[in-house]
Design an enzyme around this catalytic site. Sequence first.
Site, PDB file in Angstrom:
ATOM      1  N   THR A  81       8.653   6.710  -5.903  1.00  0.00           N
ATOM      2  CA  THR A  81       8.405   5.565  -5.013  1.00  0.00           C
ATOM      3  C   THR A  81       9.463   4.481  -5.189  1.00  0.00           C
ATOM      4  O   THR A  81       9.485   3.517  -4.437  1.00  0.00           O
ATOM      5  CB  THR A  81       7.006   4.941  -5.259  1.00  0.00           C
ATOM      6  OG1 THR A  81       6.918   4.515  -6.635  1.00  0.00           O
ATOM      7  CG2 THR A  81       5.903   5.937  -4.960  1.00  0.00           C
ATOM      8  N   LEU A  96       9.472  12.932 -23.255  1.00  0.00           N
ATOM      9  CA  LEU A  96      10.339  11.764 -23.099  1.00  0.00           C
ATOM     10  C   LEU A  96      11.058  11.486 -24.412  1.00  0.00           C
ATOM     11  O   LEU A  96      10.414  11.355 -25.453  1.00  0.00           O
ATOM     12  CB  LEU A  96       9.441  10.574 -22.712  1.00  0.00           C
ATOM     13  CG  LEU A  96      10.071   9.195 -22.568  1.00  0.00           C
ATOM     14  CD1 LEU A  96      11.141   9.182 -21.479  1.00  0.00           C
ATOM     15  CD2 LEU A  96       8.972   8.175 -22.220  1.00  0.00           C
ATOM     16  N   LYS A  98      -1.234  11.981 -13.602  1.00  0.00           N
ATOM     17  CA  LYS A  98      -0.374  12.475 -14.680  1.00  0.00           C
ATOM     18  C   LYS A  98       0.447  11.355 -15.321  1.00  0.00           C
ATOM     19  O   LYS A  98       0.548  11.280 -16.553  1.00  0.00           O
ATOM     20  CB  LYS A  98       0.558  13.583 -14.155  1.00  0.00           C
ATOM     21  CG  LYS A  98      -0.161  14.909 -13.967  1.00  0.00           C
ATOM     22  CD  LYS A  98       0.727  15.973 -13.372  1.00  0.00           C
ATOM     23  CE  LYS A  98       1.689  16.562 -14.361  1.00  0.00           C
ATOM     24  NZ  LYS A  98       2.439  17.711 -13.760  1.00  0.00           N
ATOM     25  N   TYR A 116      -6.138   6.308  -9.382  1.00  0.00           N
ATOM     26  CA  TYR A 116      -5.314   5.218  -9.920  1.00  0.00           C
ATOM     27  C   TYR A 116      -6.116   4.431 -10.958  1.00  0.00           C
ATOM     28  O   TYR A 116      -5.664   4.231 -12.079  1.00  0.00           O
ATOM     29  CB  TYR A 116      -4.892   4.329  -8.760  1.00  0.00           C
ATOM     30  CG  TYR A 116      -4.000   3.160  -9.132  1.00  0.00           C
ATOM     31  CD1 TYR A 116      -2.686   3.365  -9.537  1.00  0.00           C
ATOM     32  CD2 TYR A 116      -4.466   1.841  -9.046  1.00  0.00           C
ATOM     33  CE1 TYR A 116      -1.860   2.290  -9.851  1.00  0.00           C
ATOM     34  CE2 TYR A 116      -3.650   0.767  -9.357  1.00  0.00           C
ATOM     35  CZ  TYR A 116      -2.345   0.987  -9.751  1.00  0.00           C
ATOM     36  OH  TYR A 116      -1.531  -0.076 -10.064  1.00  0.00           O
TER      37      TYR A 116
HETATM   38  P1  NAD Z   1       6.693   0.844  -7.492  1.00  0.00           P
HETATM   39  O1  NAD Z   1       6.111   2.016  -6.801  1.00  0.00           O
HETATM   40  O2  NAD Z   1       7.690   0.016  -6.792  1.00  0.00           O
HETATM   41  O3  NAD Z   1       7.341   1.262  -8.878  1.00  0.00           O
HETATM   42  C1  NAD Z   1       6.875   2.310  -9.663  1.00  0.00           C
HETATM   43  C2  NAD Z   1       8.076   3.094 -10.168  1.00  0.00           C
HETATM   44  O4  NAD Z   1       7.627   4.140 -11.027  1.00  0.00           O
HETATM   45  C3  NAD Z   1       8.879   3.746  -9.047  1.00  0.00           C
HETATM   46  O5  NAD Z   1      10.244   3.447  -9.195  1.00  0.00           O
HETATM   47  C4  NAD Z   1       8.602   5.237  -9.223  1.00  0.00           C
HETATM   48  O6  NAD Z   1       9.642   6.048  -8.743  1.00  0.00           O
HETATM   49  C5  NAD Z   1       8.380   5.322 -10.718  1.00  0.00           C
HETATM   50  N1  NAD Z   1       7.604   6.468 -11.164  1.00  0.00           N
HETATM   51  C6  NAD Z   1       6.390   6.881 -10.721  1.00  0.00           C
HETATM   52  N2  NAD Z   1       6.003   7.995 -11.382  1.00  0.00           N
HETATM   53  C7  NAD Z   1       6.982   8.274 -12.281  1.00  0.00           C
HETATM   54  C8  NAD Z   1       7.167   9.296 -13.258  1.00  0.00           C
HETATM   55  N3  NAD Z   1       6.253  10.246 -13.444  1.00  0.00           N
HETATM   56  N4  NAD Z   1       8.296   9.273 -14.009  1.00  0.00           N
HETATM   57  C9  NAD Z   1       9.241   8.319 -13.831  1.00  0.00           C
HETATM   58  N5  NAD Z   1       9.116   7.335 -12.909  1.00  0.00           N
HETATM   59  C10 NAD Z   1       8.001   7.313 -12.146  1.00  0.00           C
HETATM   60  O7  NAD Z   1       5.441  -0.044  -7.957  1.00  0.00           O
HETATM   61  P2  NAD Z   1       5.391  -1.480  -8.661  1.00  0.00           P
HETATM   62  O8  NAD Z   1       4.668  -2.387  -7.775  1.00  0.00           O
HETATM   63  O9  NAD Z   1       6.730  -1.851  -9.141  1.00  0.00           O
HETATM   64  O10 NAD Z   1       4.440  -1.153  -9.893  1.00  0.00           O
HETATM   65  C11 NAD Z   1       4.961  -0.991 -11.203  1.00  0.00           C
HETATM   66  C12 NAD Z   1       3.830  -0.879 -12.193  1.00  0.00           C
HETATM   67  O11 NAD Z   1       3.009  -2.043 -12.157  1.00  0.00           O
HETATM   68  C13 NAD Z   1       2.905   0.313 -11.932  1.00  0.00           C
HETATM   69  O12 NAD Z   1       2.534   0.886 -13.178  1.00  0.00           O
HETATM   70  C14 NAD Z   1       1.707  -0.332 -11.269  1.00  0.00           C
HETATM   71  O13 NAD Z   1       0.529   0.412 -11.496  1.00  0.00           O
HETATM   72  C15 NAD Z   1       1.669  -1.685 -11.936  1.00  0.00           C
HETATM   73  N6  NAD Z   1       0.987  -2.678 -11.078  1.00  0.00           N
HETATM   74  C16 NAD Z   1       1.640  -3.235 -10.004  1.00  0.00           C
HETATM   75  C17 NAD Z   1       0.972  -4.152  -9.214  1.00  0.00           C
HETATM   76  C18 NAD Z   1       1.635  -4.836  -8.042  1.00  0.00           C
HETATM   77  O14 NAD Z   1       1.001  -5.660  -7.390  1.00  0.00           O
HETATM   78  N7  NAD Z   1       2.903  -4.589  -7.747  1.00  0.00           N
HETATM   79  C19 NAD Z   1      -0.356  -4.495  -9.486  1.00  0.00           C
HETATM   80  C20 NAD Z   1      -0.983  -3.870 -10.558  1.00  0.00           C
HETATM   81  C21 NAD Z   1      -0.295  -2.988 -11.361  1.00  0.00           C
END
Ligand code: NAD
Length: 312
Positions: free
Chosen positions: A36, A62, A92, A146
């Site tokens: 993503t 990792l 996962k 999630y």
């Molecule tokens: P995002 O989708 O922009 O970023 C997530 C990143 O993780 C992406 O770059 C994706 O490619 C990478 N990723 C996913 N699965 C992966 C894997 N198996 N191995 C390596 N990379 C992987 O989302 P975000 O908004 O930047 O969210 C980042 C974190 O913060 C997440 O863990 C999310 O659950 C948490 N979070 C975000 C929000 C928000 O409002 N943005 C709220 C609550 C929690």
Amino acid sequence: MARIVVTGGAGFLGSHLADHLLARGDEVIAIDNLITGSVANIEHLFGVEGFTFVRHDVSEYLWVPGPVDAVLHFASPASPKDYLEMPIQTLKVGSLGTHNGLGLAKAKQATFMLASTSEVYGDPEVHPQPESYWGHVNPVGPRGVYDEAKRFAEAMTMAYHRYHGIDVRIVRIFNTYGPRMRAEDGRVVSNFIVQALKGEPITIYGDGSQTRSFCYVDDEIRGFLALLDSGESGPVNIGNDGEFTVRELADLVLEVTGSTSEVVHEPLPVDDPRQRRPDLTMARQRLGWQPEIGLREGIERTVAYFRQLLDV
Ligand code: NAD
Ligand code: UDP
């Protein structure tokens, strides 16, 4: 100066986190499989001293050579649209990915930070939500992939803390928005701004009376760093405690963009939380942190970003 691994480092929050860490002199190893995220979020960092990018799925084994001071586990699809399309990857990375990140932290005697979420509170029956609230989550509903992955991740993080003595941080992140959100990522702020700028209908799900508390990304990242630098394990809520209905957000976006888009209503997604607002007492008292950027200012900055991105 520390050497810090950021999983999900090419995502929205991970890339901003990398910027802030590098700016204060830390070294950053961003690990991301780009499901993503996007290289566009970090291409300005290629060539910057102290920045490395590794394309890797952190749900697989990792390893990072050399010393590591902290592992910040931000990898996970985060938008409901994304995690509903990728339920297994989401489960996962929340479970196996968290375990791998903790294993790396243990091997390096590093601090581990988990990006958890307000979704651990589910559709909350306590309002606003303090960290002591255990939540109201449907484990078998579509959002369970999630919410339960993050709840498992919190439990795994605490087990490593208690059993292996790992230094940990758990941050419960509330809806965060700002530049580098994808135009098509499906979250409400990006959807409304993109729809308004393109003159397309603004899609309110349900009657728009459900509430969220929206935090501008710069405030959120400052909160992460305050927690990282503290001695607190958490969980700690980091977000903005201004609470708005989705309808109010739509009106604000229409006003700021000057758009004449019509508002349409679409069905409310299953298990969509009715209300959400962080109790920030712990963050204020123990981290000395609080949000500073109000919704209007944050929306103005985000609209400026999307105008440039979409060239409108
Ligand atoms: P995002 O989708 O922009 O970023 C997530 C990143 O993780 C992406 O770059 C994706 O490619 C990478 N990723 C996913 N699965 C992966 C894997 N198996 N191995 C390596 N990379 C992987 O989302 P975000 O908004 O930047 O969210 C980042 C974190 O913060 C997440 O863990 C999310 O659950 C948490 N979070 C975000 C929000 C928000 O409002 N943005 C709220 C609550 C929690
Ligand atoms: N929402 C909406 N229209 C959209 C996208 C989302 O009305 O185009 C609503 C959604 O149903 C939820 C709120 O906005 O009530 C926040 O949704 P988002 O996907 O941003 O995050 P959530 O807080 O649900 O994880």
